[in-house]
Design a protein around this motif. Sequence first.
Motif, PDB file in Angstrom:
ATOM      1  N   VAL A 284       0.815  -1.225   0.000  1.00  0.00           N
ATOM      2  CA  VAL A 284       0.000   0.000   0.000  1.00  0.00           C
ATOM      3  C   VAL A 284       0.842   1.266   0.000  1.00  0.00           C
ATOM      4  CG1 VAL A 284      -1.791  -1.239   1.266  1.00  0.00           C
ATOM      5  CG2 VAL A 284      -0.216   0.254   2.514  1.00  0.00           C
ATOM      6  N   ASN A 285       2.137   1.131   0.148  1.00  0.00           N
ATOM      7  CA  ASN A 285       3.019   2.295   0.215  1.00  0.00           C
ATOM      8  C   ASN A 285       2.886   3.133  -1.050  1.00  0.00           C
ATOM      9  OD1 ASN A 285       4.894   3.951   1.416  1.00  0.00           O
ATOM     10  ND2 ASN A 285       6.651   2.777   0.722  1.00  0.00           N
ATOM     11  N   GLY A 286       2.651   4.426  -0.864  1.00  0.00           N
ATOM     12  CA  GLY A 286       2.463   5.325  -1.992  1.00  0.00           C
ATOM     13  C   GLY A 286       1.017   5.500  -2.405  1.00  0.00           C
ATOM     14  N   ARG A 287       0.140   4.626  -1.935  1.00  0.00           N
ATOM     15  CA  ARG A 287      -1.302   4.735  -2.254  1.00  0.00           C
ATOM     16  C   ARG A 287      -2.124   5.088  -1.024  1.00  0.00           C
ATOM     17  NH1 ARG A 287      -4.091   0.361  -3.771  1.00  0.00           N
ATOM     18  NH2 ARG A 287      -2.738  -1.130  -2.678  1.00  0.00           N
ATOM     19  N   PHE A 288      -1.739   4.586   0.130  1.00  0.00           N
ATOM     20  CA  PHE A 288      -2.466   4.815   1.379  1.00  0.00           C
ATOM     21  C   PHE A 288      -1.696   5.790   2.257  1.00  0.00           C
ATOM     22  CE2 PHE A 288      -4.876   0.478   1.707  1.00  0.00           C
ATOM     23  CZ  PHE A 288      -5.341   0.654   0.399  1.00  0.00           C
TER      24      PHE A 288
ATOM     25  N   GLN B  61      -6.404   7.174   4.594  1.00  0.00           N
ATOM     26  CA  GLN B  61      -6.791   7.637   3.266  1.00  0.00           C
ATOM     27  C   GLN B  61      -6.282   6.617   2.257  1.00  0.00           C
ATOM     28  OE1 GLN B  61      -8.598  10.427   2.227  1.00  0.00           O
ATOM     29  NE2 GLN B  61      -8.468   9.441   0.224  1.00  0.00           N
ATOM     30  N   MET B  62      -7.197   6.068   1.471  1.00  0.00           N
ATOM     31  CA  MET B  62      -6.851   5.021   0.513  1.00  0.00           C
ATOM     32  C   MET B  62      -7.140   5.523  -0.895  1.00  0.00           C
ATOM     33  SD  MET B  62      -8.330   1.685   2.527  1.00  0.00           S
ATOM     34  CE  MET B  62     -10.036   2.158   2.287  1.00  0.00           C
TER      35      MET B  62
ATOM     36  N   GLU C 282      -7.691  -6.146  -5.135  1.00  0.00           N
ATOM     37  CA  GLU C 282      -7.002  -6.905  -4.089  1.00  0.00           C
ATOM     38  C   GLU C 282      -6.951  -6.172  -2.745  1.00  0.00           C
ATOM     39  OE1 GLU C 282      -5.863  -6.191  -7.172  1.00  0.00           O
ATOM     40  OE2 GLU C 282      -3.680  -5.820  -7.157  1.00  0.00           O
ATOM     41  N   ASP C 283      -7.409  -4.930  -2.711  1.00  0.00           N
ATOM     42  CA  ASP C 283      -7.538  -4.221  -1.436  1.00  0.00           C
ATOM     43  C   ASP C 283      -8.829  -4.580  -0.711  1.00  0.00           C
ATOM     44  OD1 ASP C 283      -6.147  -1.350  -3.067  1.00  0.00           O
ATOM     45  OD2 ASP C 283      -5.105  -2.706  -1.690  1.00  0.00           O
TER      46      ASP C 283
END
Length: 126
Positions: free
Chosen positions: A64-68, A82-83, A89-90
């Motif tokens: 999730v690094n960079g997206r969440f 914040q996602m 797949e999340d």
Amino acid sequence: QVQLVESGGGLVEAGGSLRLSCAASGRTFSTYAMGWFRQAPGKEREFVARITGNDNNTHYADSVNGRFSISRDNAKNTVYLQMNSLKPEDTAVYYCAADRAGTARIRGSIYHYNYWGQGTQVTVSS
């Protein structure tokens, strides 16, 4: 004793965004590190993100690094996730958790956390 209540889950299309919230009870919220975990059907609960107590250091799972992004508002006793750029797949039940070891930056095991919320469902459609 700390009670945690998550909210903000729902159904979203791939590429979309959601913001999860976790409201905590108690007067010592700022001393706890807070984490987000998730559990998909048939899979073990996995670490997503963590934020330490007063100094707000963060740590993320590679997936999730960079997206969440995890953040907290100690005045409101609330932690957020914040996602963005969500993927199918999340999809999982997302849980927040509190860890008394508030200054430790990297603690990704479920056994490090003392209190858990009931979870909120996030479903990402393709």
